[in-house]
Design a protein around this motif. Structure first.
Motif, PDB file in Angstrom:
ATOM      1  N   SER A 177      59.374   4.892  29.488  1.00 22.97           N
ATOM      2  CA  SER A 177      60.314   4.045  30.204  1.00 22.97           C
ATOM      3  C   SER A 177      59.637   3.158  31.233  1.00 22.97           C
ATOM      4  CB  SER A 177      61.363   4.913  30.914  1.00 22.97           C
ATOM      5  OG  SER A 177      62.198   4.115  31.725  1.00 22.97           O
ATOM      6  N   HIS A 178      59.992   1.868  31.203  1.00 22.80           N
ATOM      7  CA  HIS A 178      59.477   0.940  32.202  1.00 22.80           C
ATOM      8  C   HIS A 178      59.978   1.296  33.602  1.00 22.80           C
ATOM      9  CE1 HIS A 178      63.427  -0.789  31.253  1.00 22.80           C
ATOM     10  NE2 HIS A 178      63.391  -1.331  32.464  1.00 22.80           N
TER      11      HIS A 178
ATOM     12  N   GLN B 231      61.002   2.342  25.774  1.00 25.79           N
ATOM     13  CA  GLN B 231      60.155   1.470  24.974  1.00 25.79           C
ATOM     14  C   GLN B 231      59.453   2.218  23.834  1.00 25.79           C
ATOM     15  OE1 GLN B 231      60.258   1.095  28.639  1.00 25.79           O
ATOM     16  NE2 GLN B 231      61.865  -0.197  27.812  1.00 25.79           N
TER      17      GLN B 231
ATOM     18  N   ASN C 245      68.050   2.798  23.508  1.00 23.26           N
ATOM     19  CA  ASN C 245      68.615   1.604  24.133  1.00 23.26           C
ATOM     20  C   ASN C 245      67.495   0.907  24.915  1.00 23.26           C
ATOM     21  OD1 ASN C 245      68.320   2.938  26.610  1.00 23.26           O
ATOM     22  ND2 ASN C 245      70.503   3.181  26.965  1.00 23.26           N
ATOM     23  N   SER C 246      67.847  -0.057  25.734  1.00 17.52           N
ATOM     24  CA  SER C 246      66.831  -0.862  26.426  1.00 17.52           C
ATOM     25  C   SER C 246      66.093  -0.131  27.542  1.00 17.52           C
ATOM     26  CB  SER C 246      67.485  -2.123  26.998  1.00 17.52           C
ATOM     27  OG  SER C 246      68.459  -1.770  27.959  1.00 17.52           O
ATOM     28  N   GLU C 247      66.514   1.083  27.880  1.00 12.87           N
ATOM     29  CA  GLU C 247      65.849   1.825  28.955  1.00 12.87           C
ATOM     30  C   GLU C 247      64.523   2.431  28.518  1.00 12.87           C
ATOM     31  OE1 GLU C 247      68.214   4.394  31.419  1.00 12.87           O
ATOM     32  OE2 GLU C 247      70.026   3.293  30.901  1.00 12.87           O
TER      33      GLU C 247
ATOM     34  N   GLU D 244      71.360   6.744  25.463  1.00 15.28           N
ATOM     35  CA  GLU D 244      69.943   6.391  25.507  1.00 15.28           C
ATOM     36  C   GLU D 244      69.198   6.670  24.220  1.00 15.28           C
ATOM     37  OE1 GLU D 244      68.091   8.054  28.999  1.00 15.28           O
ATOM     38  OE2 GLU D 244      69.578   7.134  30.321  1.00 15.28           O
TER      39      GLU D 244
END
Length: 139
Positions: free
Chosen positions: A27-28, A107, A103-105, A58
């Motif tokens: 995660s970023h 990578q 999801n976008s959370e 997620e």
């Protein structure tokens, strides 16, 4: 974002798959380290309901056999991308699928043994939760 006035209650899931491997996602928000899925508890929602919802949002995974593991306090630690005060409630749970969709959370994700997880670049609160689970399992 508005200034935080109270600690945020959050749930986090150590998810074990069919072969007892652990799900970790990169995660970023956690400085590109591996973490476990989780998030805030919404008003009127139980922690177990929040855990199921956050995991589903997620990862698209369904979890079952949820067991409370431990709690940790997080106060403005540099491990997270912004200054926050969280109270983490960590749970261990199981899933029957290894087909995650993020999801976008996140990578990327991996399924690894608990021992392999400790060799990866994981954020310190996830590391502590894994160690707590290993200690419980050994005891």
């Amino acid at each position: 974002m508005t200034e935080q006035r109270f600690p945020e209650t959050t749930v986090r899931a150590l998810i074990l798959g069919p072969e007892s491997n652990l799900f970790l996602m990169r995660s970023h928000k956690w400085r590109d380290k591996y973490v476990v899925p989780g998030g805030h508890v919404e008003l009127g929602e139980s922690m177990e309901e929040a855990l199921r919802r956050e995991v589903k949002e997620e990862t698209c995974l369904d979890v079952h056999d949820i067991e409370f593991l431990c709690f940790r306090e997080f106060i403005s630690d540099d491990a997270f991308w912004e200054k926050r005060h969280f109270i983490f409630f960590d749970y261990v749970c199981w899933t029957d699928s290894t087909d995650a969709r993020l999801n976008s959370e996140a990578q990327g994700y991996v399924w690894v043994t608990l021992e392999e997880a400790l060799e990866l670049p994981i954020e310190p609160y996830t590391r502590a939760a894994i160690q707590a689970y290993l200690k419980r399992r050994a005891g």
